[in-house]
Design a protein around this motif. Structure first.
Motif, PDB file in Angstrom:
ATOM      1  N   LEU A  39      44.471  31.111  41.088  1.00 11.34           N
ATOM      2  CA  LEU A  39      43.892  29.768  41.162  1.00 11.34           C
ATOM      3  C   LEU A  39      44.740  28.782  40.354  1.00 11.34           C
ATOM      4  O   LEU A  39      44.995  27.653  40.783  1.00 11.34           O
ATOM      5  CB  LEU A  39      42.468  29.836  40.613  1.00 11.34           C
ATOM      6  CG  LEU A  39      41.449  28.788  41.027  1.00 11.34           C
ATOM      7  CD1 LEU A  39      41.319  28.706  42.525  1.00 11.34           C
ATOM      8  CD2 LEU A  39      40.095  29.103  40.390  1.00 11.34           C
ATOM      9  N   HIS A  49      42.700  37.034  40.654  1.00 11.52           N
ATOM     10  CA  HIS A  49      42.532  35.829  41.487  1.00 11.52           C
ATOM     11  C   HIS A  49      42.318  34.582  40.623  1.00 11.52           C
ATOM     12  O   HIS A  49      42.597  33.475  41.072  1.00 11.52           O
ATOM     13  CB  HIS A  49      41.391  36.012  42.491  1.00 11.52           C
ATOM     14  CG  HIS A  49      40.024  35.851  41.915  1.00 11.52           C
ATOM     15  ND1 HIS A  49      39.293  36.892  41.389  1.00 11.52           N
ATOM     16  CD2 HIS A  49      39.246  34.756  41.766  1.00 11.52           C
ATOM     17  CE1 HIS A  49      38.134  36.434  40.956  1.00 11.52           C
ATOM     18  NE2 HIS A  49      38.069  35.148  41.172  1.00 11.52           N
ATOM     19  N   CYS A  50      41.854  34.752  39.404  1.00 10.12           N
ATOM     20  CA  CYS A  50      41.672  33.597  38.507  1.00 10.12           C
ATOM     21  C   CYS A  50      43.037  32.997  38.150  1.00 10.12           C
ATOM     22  O   CYS A  50      43.172  31.768  38.051  1.00 10.12           O
ATOM     23  CB  CYS A  50      40.939  34.015  37.240  1.00 10.12           C
ATOM     24  SG  CYS A  50      39.576  35.166  37.522  1.00 10.12           S
ATOM     25  N   ALA A 107      38.468  29.027  44.608  1.00 10.61           N
ATOM     26  CA  ALA A 107      38.684  30.445  44.872  1.00 10.61           C
ATOM     27  C   ALA A 107      37.611  30.941  45.836  1.00 10.61           C
ATOM     28  O   ALA A 107      36.434  30.968  45.475  1.00 10.61           O
ATOM     29  CB  ALA A 107      38.623  31.237  43.571  1.00 10.61           C
ATOM     30  N   ASP A 157      34.647  29.509  42.331  1.00  4.25           N
ATOM     31  CA  ASP A 157      35.058  28.710  41.177  1.00  4.25           C
ATOM     32  C   ASP A 157      36.066  27.640  41.594  1.00  4.25           C
ATOM     33  O   ASP A 157      36.798  27.807  42.568  1.00  4.25           O
ATOM     34  CB  ASP A 157      35.681  29.612  40.099  1.00  4.25           C
ATOM     35  CG  ASP A 157      34.632  30.512  39.464  1.00  4.25           C
ATOM     36  OD1 ASP A 157      33.436  30.227  39.636  1.00  4.25           O
ATOM     37  OD2 ASP A 157      35.007  31.488  38.811  1.00  4.25           O
ATOM     38  N   LYS A 189      40.437  40.233  37.783  1.00  3.18           N
ATOM     39  CA  LYS A 189      40.550  38.827  37.403  1.00  3.18           C
ATOM     40  C   LYS A 189      41.881  38.192  37.816  1.00  3.18           C
ATOM     41  O   LYS A 189      42.190  37.072  37.405  1.00  3.18           O
ATOM     42  CB  LYS A 189      40.377  38.683  35.881  1.00  3.18           C
ATOM     43  CG  LYS A 189      38.954  38.940  35.421  1.00  3.18           C
ATOM     44  CD  LYS A 189      38.052  37.815  35.876  1.00  3.18           C
ATOM     45  CE  LYS A 189      36.613  38.024  35.454  1.00  3.18           C
ATOM     46  NZ  LYS A 189      35.743  36.929  35.896  1.00  3.18           N
ATOM     47  N   CYS A 202      35.051  31.028  35.615  1.00  4.68           N
ATOM     48  CA  CYS A 202      34.897  32.102  34.639  1.00  4.68           C
ATOM     49  C   CYS A 202      35.839  31.875  33.441  1.00  4.68           C
ATOM     50  O   CYS A 202      36.708  30.999  33.473  1.00  4.68           O
ATOM     51  CB  CYS A 202      35.217  33.430  35.302  1.00  4.68           C
ATOM     52  SG  CYS A 202      36.968  33.592  35.657  1.00  4.68           S
ATOM     53  N   CYS A 244      34.995  33.709  44.640  1.00  4.77           N
ATOM     54  CA  CYS A 244      33.898  33.536  43.685  1.00  4.77           C
ATOM     55  C   CYS A 244      33.318  32.127  43.695  1.00  4.77           C
ATOM     56  O   CYS A 244      32.303  31.879  43.061  1.00  4.77           O
ATOM     57  CB  CYS A 244      34.399  33.842  42.273  1.00  4.77           C
ATOM     58  SG  CYS A 244      35.732  32.731  41.816  1.00  4.77           S
ATOM     59  N   ALA A 276      39.524  32.002  34.369  1.00  2.00           N
ATOM     60  CA  ALA A 276      40.009  30.809  35.060  1.00  2.00           C
ATOM     61  C   ALA A 276      40.239  29.678  34.056  1.00  2.00           C
ATOM     62  O   ALA A 276      41.232  28.947  34.137  1.00  2.00           O
ATOM     63  CB  ALA A 276      39.019  30.379  36.133  1.00  2.00           C
TER      64      ALA A 276
HETATM   65 FE1  FES Z   1      36.759  33.516  40.172  1.00  2.00          FE
HETATM   66 FE2  FES Z   1      37.542  33.845  37.742  1.00  2.00          FE
HETATM   67  S1  FES Z   1      35.968  34.958  38.710  1.00  2.00           S
HETATM   68  S2  FES Z   1      38.126  32.277  39.091  1.00  2.00           S
END
Ligand code: FES
Length: 140
Positions: free
Chosen positions: A110, A106-107, A34, A39, A104, A64, A37, A67
């Motif tokens: 992903l 975008h989590c 992502a 992740d 959240k 996070c 962030c 995710a």
């Molecule tokens: Fe980026 Fe959750 S804060 S995947």
């Protein structure tokens, strides 16, 4: 920010954590990051070649709680599905199921991207891929 009960449940008891052998020809691996962030999520599917159904899935997520919960949830959702059905899983369904707040979302994207990448990898490795443009031999 408060996590929903479902996020906390998946975060505390993640389903299907782990990895398959990447060289197993029945396995497809999707690894996505992502940009927002940093992740990273790795999601693998194992397909039964006789039925075409996803019979197992595993994930490893460095990210996070949302995710981790999103990837845990989708490993449950893809089991028993065809590849095309798995591609139909939308991040909006994940976000809704986990009651993710807008920050959240975008989590969950992903997780959707990780499924798509895993299916594409599986198809490519099986030679099912991806329509190539047909090159006709140049006229002499
Ligand atoms: Fe980026 Fe959750 S804060 S995947």
């Amino acid at each position: 920010m408060a996590y929903s009960d479902k996020v906390i449940d998946h975060y505390e008891n993640p389903r299907n954590v782990g990895a398959f052998q990447a060289d197993d020809e029945d396995v497809g691996t999707g690894m996505v990051g992502a940009p927002a962030c940093g992740d990273v999520m790795k999601l693998q599917i194992r397909v039964n070649p006789a039925t075409g159904l996803i019979e197992d899935a595993k994930f490893k997520t460095y990210g996070c709680g949302s995710a981790i919960a999103s990837s845990s949830l989708v490993t449950e959702w893809v089991k028993g599905k065809t590849l095309d059905q798995a591609l139909d899983i939308k991040n909006t369904s994940i976000a809704e199921e986990l009651a993710l707040p807008p920050v959240k979302i975008h989590c969950s994207i992903l997780a959707e991207d990780a499924i798509k990448a895993a299916v594409a990898d599986y198809r490519q490795r099986r030679g099912e891929a991806i329509e190539q443009p047909v090159c006709s031999p140049a006229a002499a």
